[in-house]
Scaffold this motif. Structure first.
Motif, PDB file in Angstrom:
ATOM      1  N   THR A   3       0.818  -1.215   0.000  1.00  0.00           N
ATOM      2  CA  THR A   3       0.000   0.000   0.000  1.00  0.00           C
ATOM      3  C   THR A   3       0.856   1.272   0.000  1.00  0.00           C
ATOM      4  N   PRO A   4       1.898   1.383   0.821  1.00  0.00           N
ATOM      5  CA  PRO A   4       2.723   2.601   0.772  1.00  0.00           C
ATOM      6  C   PRO A   4       3.308   2.858  -0.621  1.00  0.00           C
ATOM      7  N   LYS A   5       3.757   1.801  -1.300  1.00  0.00           N
ATOM      8  CA  LYS A   5       4.316   1.976  -2.639  1.00  0.00           C
ATOM      9  C   LYS A   5       3.227   2.398  -3.620  1.00  0.00           C
ATOM     10  N   ALA A   6       2.040   1.839  -3.462  1.00  0.00           N
ATOM     11  CA  ALA A   6       0.942   2.204  -4.354  1.00  0.00           C
ATOM     12  C   ALA A   6       0.575   3.677  -4.189  1.00  0.00           C
TER      13      ALA A   6
ATOM     14  N   GLU B  22      -3.836  12.703   4.565  1.00  0.00           N
ATOM     15  CA  GLU B  22      -2.389  12.595   4.435  1.00  0.00           C
ATOM     16  C   GLU B  22      -1.983  12.588   2.964  1.00  0.00           C
ATOM     17  N   PHE B  23      -2.760  11.892   2.143  1.00  0.00           N
ATOM     18  CA  PHE B  23      -2.507  11.862   0.703  1.00  0.00           C
ATOM     19  C   PHE B  23      -2.608  13.269   0.119  1.00  0.00           C
ATOM     20  N   GLN B  24      -3.623  14.013   0.526  1.00  0.00           N
ATOM     21  CA  GLN B  24      -3.765  15.384   0.043  1.00  0.00           C
ATOM     22  C   GLN B  24      -2.561  16.228   0.433  1.00  0.00           C
ATOM     23  N   ARG B  25      -2.109  16.081   1.653  1.00  0.00           N
ATOM     24  CA  ARG B  25      -0.931  16.838   2.085  1.00  0.00           C
ATOM     25  C   ARG B  25       0.302  16.457   1.268  1.00  0.00           C
ATOM     26  N   SER B  26       0.421  15.182   0.937  1.00  0.00           N
ATOM     27  CA  SER B  26       1.593  14.734   0.172  1.00  0.00           C
ATOM     28  C   SER B  26       1.611  15.306  -1.238  1.00  0.00           C
ATOM     29  N   LEU B  27       0.453  15.691  -1.746  1.00  0.00           N
ATOM     30  CA  LEU B  27       0.372  16.277  -3.085  1.00  0.00           C
ATOM     31  C   LEU B  27       0.828  17.733  -3.100  1.00  0.00           C
ATOM     32  N   GLY B  28       0.911  18.339  -1.927  1.00  0.00           N
ATOM     33  CA  GLY B  28       1.457  19.682  -1.827  1.00  0.00           C
ATOM     34  C   GLY B  28       0.571  20.780  -2.379  1.00  0.00           C
ATOM     35  N   GLU B  29       1.202  21.827  -2.872  1.00  0.00           N
ATOM     36  CA  GLU B  29       0.496  23.044  -3.290  1.00  0.00           C
ATOM     37  C   GLU B  29      -0.602  22.817  -4.334  1.00  0.00           C
ATOM     38  N   PRO B  30      -0.400  21.952  -5.354  1.00  0.00           N
ATOM     39  CA  PRO B  30      -1.474  21.760  -6.346  1.00  0.00           C
ATOM     40  C   PRO B  30      -2.786  21.245  -5.756  1.00  0.00           C
TER      41      PRO B  30
ATOM     42  N   THR C 112       0.695   9.281  -6.007  1.00  0.00           N
ATOM     43  CA  THR C 112       1.128  10.667  -5.813  1.00  0.00           C
ATOM     44  C   THR C 112       1.984  11.143  -6.981  1.00  0.00           C
ATOM     45  N   GLU C 113       2.936  10.319  -7.395  1.00  0.00           N
ATOM     46  CA  GLU C 113       3.832  10.703  -8.493  1.00  0.00           C
ATOM     47  C   GLU C 113       3.074  10.878  -9.800  1.00  0.00           C
ATOM     48  N   LEU C 114       2.171   9.959 -10.102  1.00  0.00           N
ATOM     49  CA  LEU C 114       1.403  10.055 -11.351  1.00  0.00           C
ATOM     50  C   LEU C 114       0.514  11.291 -11.354  1.00  0.00           C
ATOM     51  N   THR C 115      -0.087  11.568 -10.213  1.00  0.00           N
ATOM     52  CA  THR C 115      -0.952  12.742 -10.107  1.00  0.00           C
ATOM     53  C   THR C 115      -0.159  14.028 -10.314  1.00  0.00           C
ATOM     54  N   LEU C 116       0.985  14.133  -9.664  1.00  0.00           N
ATOM     55  CA  LEU C 116       1.789  15.349  -9.772  1.00  0.00           C
ATOM     56  C   LEU C 116       2.421  15.492 -11.150  1.00  0.00           C
ATOM     57  N   ASP C 117       2.772  14.380 -11.783  1.00  0.00           N
ATOM     58  CA  ASP C 117       3.307  14.453 -13.148  1.00  0.00           C
ATOM     59  C   ASP C 117       2.260  15.024 -14.100  1.00  0.00           C
ATOM     60  N   PHE C 118       1.040  14.537 -13.986  1.00  0.00           N
ATOM     61  CA  PHE C 118      -0.022  15.049 -14.865  1.00  0.00           C
ATOM     62  C   PHE C 118      -0.350  16.497 -14.513  1.00  0.00           C
TER      63      PHE C 118
END
Length: 295
Positions: free
Chosen positions: A210-213, A260-268, A218-224
């Motif tokens: 789950t942590p890796k998923a 926590e997921f929202q926070r990890s996505l940062g400013e966007p 997070t990475e895919l969301t921020l890349d897009f």
């Protein structure tokens, strides 16, 4: 008074404040997509009670099923809007590859007198809801149905949903994936990270934890988000262009994890709506699902 009304369905996950304001102002209607647990419909329950019942059903391993809207329901909605004086309707719904609601809307559209443009959003959750919100605001100032349809199609193409499902068990119980696939996923502890492409669920990666998923989600969301922020889309005047913002984060029974997921996505994602998946979707996602919608 606006002349074009918008009809959508409950998979759109519209924020409560927007939905209340739009329905009070007029020109927006939503058809509910039914959910049943062990064959028992939940329509008599409140929204909170339905959410709680679905969570309990997932914990207990009960089958949760859904169905699309019927042509009769949609005809009733279209005729009500016609009686209120609307000259045209855009009926925009979740992916036709995942539900028969668009097909039902097309049947209904042929059986009423006013023009109804049916649009398959090829998406779901707030990836549909964001389109509905922008389209509703755009149609406040136009009576050109053809232009409004073009705007709707452009909006659909500009929004993206990424999601993570911790297990395929709920999809298996609901008949949405083959039992053999669910068994393989369980054997190898696969946590699918996916998106929606051309209306279909597409698995992008299959992490084993789950942590890796969530990290890959997070990475895919921020890349897009970064790509979207470059501003390659051009829209009609009065339509907000996509800027790569995360407009919504969805969850199912895991609010703290979603925060926590929202926070990890940062400013966007700092202004993202934090929304539970609507019942028609949480019925199939199972507990622990996370999703991000970028526009």
């Amino acid at each position: 008074m606006r002349s074009i009304a918008i009809v959508t369905d409950s998979s759109a996950a519209l924020p409560a404040d927007f939905f209340a304001e739009a329905t009070a102002s007029g020109g927006l209607a939503q058809v509910d997509l039914p959910v049943s647990i062990a064959g028992q419909p939940l329509e008599s329950l409140s929204s909170a009670e339905i959410d709680a019942a679905i969570v309990t059903a997932h914990v207990q391993g009960e089958q949760v099923t859904t169905s699309g809207a019927s042509p009769g329901e949609l005809i009733e909605v279209y005729e009500r809007l016609a009686s209120q004086g609307y000259a045209g309707i855009i009926s925009i719904h979740l992916s036709g590859a995942l539900s028969g609601t668009c097909d039902a809307a097309r049947v209904a559209a042929d059986m009423v007198q006013l023009p109804v443009a049916v649009i398959d959003s090829e998406n779901l959750a707030m990836a549909l809801g964001q389109v509905v919100m922008n389209l509703y605001r755009f149609t406040e100032n136009t009576d050109d149905l053809e232009t409004a349809v073009e705007v709707a199609e452009d909006l659909c193409a500009a929004v993206k949903l990424f999601f993570f499902i911790p297990t395929l068990d709920a999809l298996k119980r609901g008949g949405r994936v083959a039992p053999a696939l669910a068994m393989v996923a369980q054997m190898f502890q696969i946590r699918p990270v996916a998106t929606v492409l051309d209306g279909k669920l597409i698995y992008l990666e299959r992490p084993r934890t789950t942590p890796k998923a969530i990290e890959r989600l997070t990475e895919l969301t921020l890349d897009f988000s970064a790509e979207q922020a470059k501003g390659s889309h051009r829209f009609a005047a009065g339509v907000p262009a996509p800027t790569g913002r995360v407009v919504a984060v969805h969850y199912c029974g895991n609010l703290l994890q979603a925060q926590e997921f929202q926070r990890s996505l940062g400013e966007p994602a700092k202004d993202a709506e934090l929304l539970p998946l609507p019942p028609v979707l949480s019925a199939h996602s199972g507990l622990g699902a996370l999703a991000a919608v970028v526009y």
